[in-house]
Design a protein around this motif. Structure first.
Motif, PDB file in Angstrom:
ATOM      1  N   CYS A 114       0.799  -1.274  -0.195  1.00  0.00           N
ATOM      2  CA  CYS A 114      -0.089  -0.149  -0.175  1.00  0.00           C
ATOM      3  C   CYS A 114       0.839   1.372   0.084  1.00  0.00           C
ATOM      4  CB  CYS A 114      -0.867   0.166   1.301  1.00  0.00           C
ATOM      5  SG  CYS A 114      -2.247  -1.331   1.291  1.00  0.00           S
ATOM      6  N   ALA A 115       0.232   2.221  -0.432  1.00  0.00           N
ATOM      7  CA  ALA A 115       0.947   3.743  -0.281  1.00  0.00           C
ATOM      8  C   ALA A 115       0.765   4.182   1.245  1.00  0.00           C
ATOM      9  CB  ALA A 115       0.263   4.605  -1.131  1.00  0.00           C
ATOM     10  N   VAL A 116       1.598   4.867   1.774  1.00  0.00           N
ATOM     11  CA  VAL A 116       1.416   5.322   3.229  1.00  0.00           C
ATOM     12  C   VAL A 116       1.214   6.974   3.253  1.00  0.00           C
ATOM     13  CG1 VAL A 116       2.536   5.286   5.523  1.00  0.00           C
ATOM     14  CG2 VAL A 116       2.464   3.169   3.935  1.00  0.00           C
ATOM     15  N   ILE A 117       0.160   7.411   3.882  1.00  0.00           N
ATOM     16  CA  ILE A 117       0.002   8.807   4.080  1.00  0.00           C
ATOM     17  C   ILE A 117      -0.212   9.200   5.495  1.00  0.00           C
ATOM     18  CG2 ILE A 117      -1.333  10.825   3.222  1.00  0.00           C
ATOM     19  CD1 ILE A 117      -1.708   9.595   0.754  1.00  0.00           C
ATOM     20  N   PRO A 118       0.479   9.904   6.189  1.00  0.00           N
ATOM     21  CA  PRO A 118       0.473  10.154   7.543  1.00  0.00           C
ATOM     22  C   PRO A 118      -0.887  10.742   7.789  1.00  0.00           C
ATOM     23  CG  PRO A 118       2.690  10.908   6.800  1.00  0.00           C
ATOM     24  CD  PRO A 118       1.914  10.602   5.692  1.00  0.00           C
ATOM     25  N   ILE A 119      -1.683  10.379   8.796  1.00  0.00           N
ATOM     26  CA  ILE A 119      -2.795  11.140   9.113  1.00  0.00           C
ATOM     27  C   ILE A 119      -2.374  12.335  10.476  1.00  0.00           C
ATOM     28  CG2 ILE A 119      -5.145  11.090  10.505  1.00  0.00           C
ATOM     29  CD1 ILE A 119      -5.174   7.987   9.592  1.00  0.00           C
ATOM     30  N   ASN A 120      -1.847  11.945  11.328  1.00  0.00           N
ATOM     31  CA  ASN A 120      -1.179  12.814  12.410  1.00  0.00           C
ATOM     32  C   ASN A 120      -0.152  12.269  13.065  1.00  0.00           C
ATOM     33  OD1 ASN A 120      -2.381  10.533  14.253  1.00  0.00           O
ATOM     34  ND2 ASN A 120      -4.307  11.289  14.108  1.00  0.00           N
ATOM     35  N   GLU A 121       0.208  12.386  14.080  1.00  0.00           N
ATOM     36  CA  GLU A 121       1.490  12.126  14.864  1.00  0.00           C
ATOM     37  C   GLU A 121       1.396  10.342  15.125  1.00  0.00           C
ATOM     38  OE1 GLU A 121       2.628  14.215  18.295  1.00  0.00           O
ATOM     39  OE2 GLU A 121       3.566  15.651  17.350  1.00  0.00           O
ATOM     40  N   GLY A 137      -0.861  -4.599   8.141  1.00  0.00           N
ATOM     41  CA  GLY A 137      -1.579  -4.806   9.401  1.00  0.00           C
ATOM     42  C   GLY A 137      -2.529  -3.589   9.625  1.00  0.00           C
ATOM     43  N   ALA A 138      -3.309  -3.087   8.511  1.00  0.00           N
ATOM     44  CA  ALA A 138      -4.151  -1.858   8.845  1.00  0.00           C
ATOM     45  C   ALA A 138      -5.706  -2.443   8.801  1.00  0.00           C
ATOM     46  CB  ALA A 138      -4.172  -1.186   7.478  1.00  0.00           C
ATOM     47  N   GLU A 139      -6.582  -1.522   9.503  1.00  0.00           N
ATOM     48  CA  GLU A 139      -7.890  -1.608   9.846  1.00  0.00           C
ATOM     49  C   GLU A 139      -8.682  -1.109   8.615  1.00  0.00           C
ATOM     50  OE1 GLU A 139      -9.354   0.306  13.395  1.00  0.00           O
ATOM     51  OE2 GLU A 139     -11.258  -0.510  12.999  1.00  0.00           O
ATOM     52  N   PRO A 140      -9.433  -1.842   7.624  1.00  0.00           N
ATOM     53  CA  PRO A 140     -10.211  -1.131   6.449  1.00  0.00           C
ATOM     54  C   PRO A 140     -11.063   0.004   6.946  1.00  0.00           C
ATOM     55  CG  PRO A 140     -10.368  -3.822   6.797  1.00  0.00           C
ATOM     56  CD  PRO A 140      -9.887  -3.171   8.203  1.00  0.00           C
ATOM     57  N   LYS A 141     -11.034   0.924   6.221  1.00  0.00           N
ATOM     58  CA  LYS A 141     -11.930   2.211   6.528  1.00  0.00           C
ATOM     59  C   LYS A 141     -12.826   2.431   5.449  1.00  0.00           C
ATOM     60  CE  LYS A 141     -10.675   3.315  10.868  1.00  0.00           C
ATOM     61  NZ  LYS A 141     -11.686   3.446  11.960  1.00  0.00           N
ATOM     62  N   LYS A 182       1.650   4.272  13.505  1.00  0.00           N
ATOM     63  CA  LYS A 182       2.638   4.388  12.877  1.00  0.00           C
ATOM     64  C   LYS A 182       3.919   3.364  13.477  1.00  0.00           C
ATOM     65  CE  LYS A 182       2.849   8.912  11.309  1.00  0.00           C
ATOM     66  NZ  LYS A 182       3.259  10.513  11.445  1.00  0.00           N
ATOM     67  N   THR A 183       3.706   2.974  14.864  1.00  0.00           N
ATOM     68  CA  THR A 183       4.643   2.147  15.232  1.00  0.00           C
ATOM     69  C   THR A 183       4.631   0.651  14.863  1.00  0.00           C
ATOM     70  OG1 THR A 183       3.195   2.004  17.164  1.00  0.00           O
ATOM     71  CG2 THR A 183       4.943   3.586  17.325  1.00  0.00           C
ATOM     72  N   GLU A 184       3.498   0.368  14.234  1.00  0.00           N
ATOM     73  CA  GLU A 184       3.150  -1.062  13.864  1.00  0.00           C
ATOM     74  C   GLU A 184       3.250  -1.119  12.361  1.00  0.00           C
ATOM     75  OE1 GLU A 184      -0.722  -1.827  15.274  1.00  0.00           O
ATOM     76  OE2 GLU A 184       0.002  -1.413  17.499  1.00  0.00           O
ATOM     77  N   ALA A 236       0.914  -7.342  12.932  1.00  0.00           N
ATOM     78  CA  ALA A 236       1.719  -6.184  12.996  1.00  0.00           C
ATOM     79  C   ALA A 236       1.994  -5.471  14.371  1.00  0.00           C
ATOM     80  CB  ALA A 236       0.617  -5.044  12.332  1.00  0.00           C
ATOM     81  N   LYS A 237       1.149  -5.770  15.489  1.00  0.00           N
ATOM     82  CA  LYS A 237       1.475  -5.483  16.923  1.00  0.00           C
ATOM     83  C   LYS A 237       2.645  -6.388  17.421  1.00  0.00           C
ATOM     84  CE  LYS A 237      -3.285  -4.341  18.044  1.00  0.00           C
ATOM     85  NZ  LYS A 237      -3.001  -2.722  17.554  1.00  0.00           N
ATOM     86  N   GLN A 238       3.129  -7.558  16.921  1.00  0.00           N
ATOM     87  CA  GLN A 238       4.195  -8.135  17.381  1.00  0.00           C
ATOM     88  C   GLN A 238       5.587  -7.705  17.029  1.00  0.00           C
ATOM     89  OE1 GLN A 238       2.752 -10.483  19.455  1.00  0.00           O
ATOM     90  NE2 GLN A 238       0.897  -9.876  18.499  1.00  0.00           N
ATOM     91  N   LYS A 239       6.301  -7.183  17.917  1.00  0.00           N
ATOM     92  CA  LYS A 239       7.634  -6.557  17.614  1.00  0.00           C
ATOM     93  C   LYS A 239       8.592  -7.532  17.123  1.00  0.00           C
ATOM     94  CE  LYS A 239       6.880  -2.378  19.611  1.00  0.00           C
ATOM     95  NZ  LYS A 239       5.654  -2.165  18.978  1.00  0.00           N
ATOM     96  N   THR A 240       8.417  -8.838  17.218  1.00  0.00           N
ATOM     97  CA  THR A 240       9.497  -9.833  16.761  1.00  0.00           C
ATOM     98  C   THR A 240       9.006  -9.908  15.076  1.00  0.00           C
ATOM     99  OG1 THR A 240       8.020 -11.524  17.234  1.00  0.00           O
ATOM    100  CG2 THR A 240       9.750 -10.883  18.863  1.00  0.00           C
TER     101      THR A 240
END
Ligand SMILES: [Mg+2]
Length: 335
Positions: free
Chosen positions: A34-41, A84-88, A147-149, A209-213
């Motif tokens: 996917c392309a990634v576009i920031p929403i906020n911080e 790892g995204a939630e569909p919107k 963003k962290t995931e 996506a939530k798993q750091k490993t």
């Protein structure tokens, strides 16, 4: 020059960098699921689009309009799952030839709605236009993730284990059933159903996506032989794959025995499985496998390992190197 000489990705590479030079910090353009576009911080939008052409991606007399509507959205949602995204939100554009009836279109939308309803995902717009001869469908979906995931294709590390969800090759088996007009036995029906109504791994993608490993992640749309190369290119790594560890379903084994198919070839290069392909740090694999199984009542399969070295896959069978000439689905190749 013919398009078949350079392939889909050769074509994309001719212009991608030119546009990527306009990309701002924290945005990602061509080159991932996917392309990634920031929403906020804290959050990103992730966006993907897919085109389905009659006779190229589907055979109109083999798939019901409900299934086609469902699949048009499912293949897009699979790319959101890979991030790892939630569909919107979704958008739908259709090129409609004269011979398509309103009843057919109603049934198509009902399949599209069925999957939208599962994620409470509104259809936000699109376009309808006349097409000369064939049905053309374009879907765009927007998802949201923290963003962290983010798990990009470029994140594979040396020594990571290569893992997949579910089974590989069922969809390709289903396509063979359709193309060869095989009898609608329960086994064949199951394979066709995997081809027509793939279940995008949204919940699994969000959990992984939530798993750091977990490091790199993508979905398998063209076959692991082709899709893993995208991770290796983006991460500048090589890989080994143990073909005897590829997850093959009982249904595909049965179909292969009955019809003389090569299940490993279908699993590697068949495509359209829409399972997740991801890499995990080796020391954390047992814990991850256990927790995944507890969460989803299914197993993760470990099929190989990320190595340093020139981009490419070494295919092994019980530890012995084999040649695999099948490199996944390439839209413009004659092979
Ligand atoms: Mg993808």
């Amino acid at each position: 020059m013919d398009l078949k000489d350079i392939g889909e990705f050769g074509f994309i590479n001719r212009f991608a960098n030119k546009f990527n030079s306009f990309i701002k910090k924290d945005e990602i353009g061509i080159g991932d699921d996917c392309a990634v576009i920031p929403i906020n911080e804290s959050y990103n939008y992730v966006i993907t689009t897919d085109l389905l052409n009659e006779d190229i991606h589907f055979l109109k007399n083999k798939i019901s309009p409900e299934e086609l509507g469902y699949k048009s959205l499912a293949v897009n949602l699979s790319d959101l799952a890979a991030m790892g995204a939630e569909p919107k939100f979704s958008f739908l554009s259709i090129g409609i030839p004269n011979h398509i009836s309103v009843e057919y279109l109603d049934a198509f939308i009902s399949g599209f709605y069925k999957l939208s309803e599962k994620y409470k995902m509104p259809l936000m717009g699109g376009d309808t236009t006349k097409s000369s001869d064939k049905l053309i469908i374009n879907v765009t979906v927007i998802g949201q993730c923290e963003k962290t995931e983010m798990h990009l294709r470029s994140m594979a590390k040396e020594g990571d284990l290569i893992c997949v969800t579910g089974f590989l090759g069922d969809s390709a088996g289903g396509l063979k059933v359709l193309l060869n007009n095989l009898e609608p036995s329960p086994n064949n029906k199951y394979l066709v159903q995997k081809h027509h109504t793939p279940e995008p791994r949204i919940q699994e993608g969000m959990w992984l996506a939530k798993q750091k490993t977990v490091h790199a992640m993508m979905d398998i749309s063209d076959g692991i032989a082709s899709d893993l190369i995208h991770i290796l290119n983006a991460s500048n790594k090589s890989a080994i794959i143990h073909t005897e560890k590829l997850p093959i379903s009982e249904a595909l084994l049965k179909g292969s025995t009955e019809n003389n198919w090569n299940p490993i070839e279908l699993a590697c290069s068949g495509g359209e499985d829409y399972e997740l392909l991801f890499t995990v740090s080796a020391k954390n694999i047992d814990k991850l496998k256990k927790e995944y199984t507890a969460q989803f009542s299914e197993n993760i399969s470990v099929v190989g390992e990320i190595k340093i070295g020139e981009t490419g896959i070494n295919w092994l069978k019980n530890g012995v190197e084999i040649t695999n000439n099948k490199n996944g689905f390439n839209h413009f190749s004659n092979k």
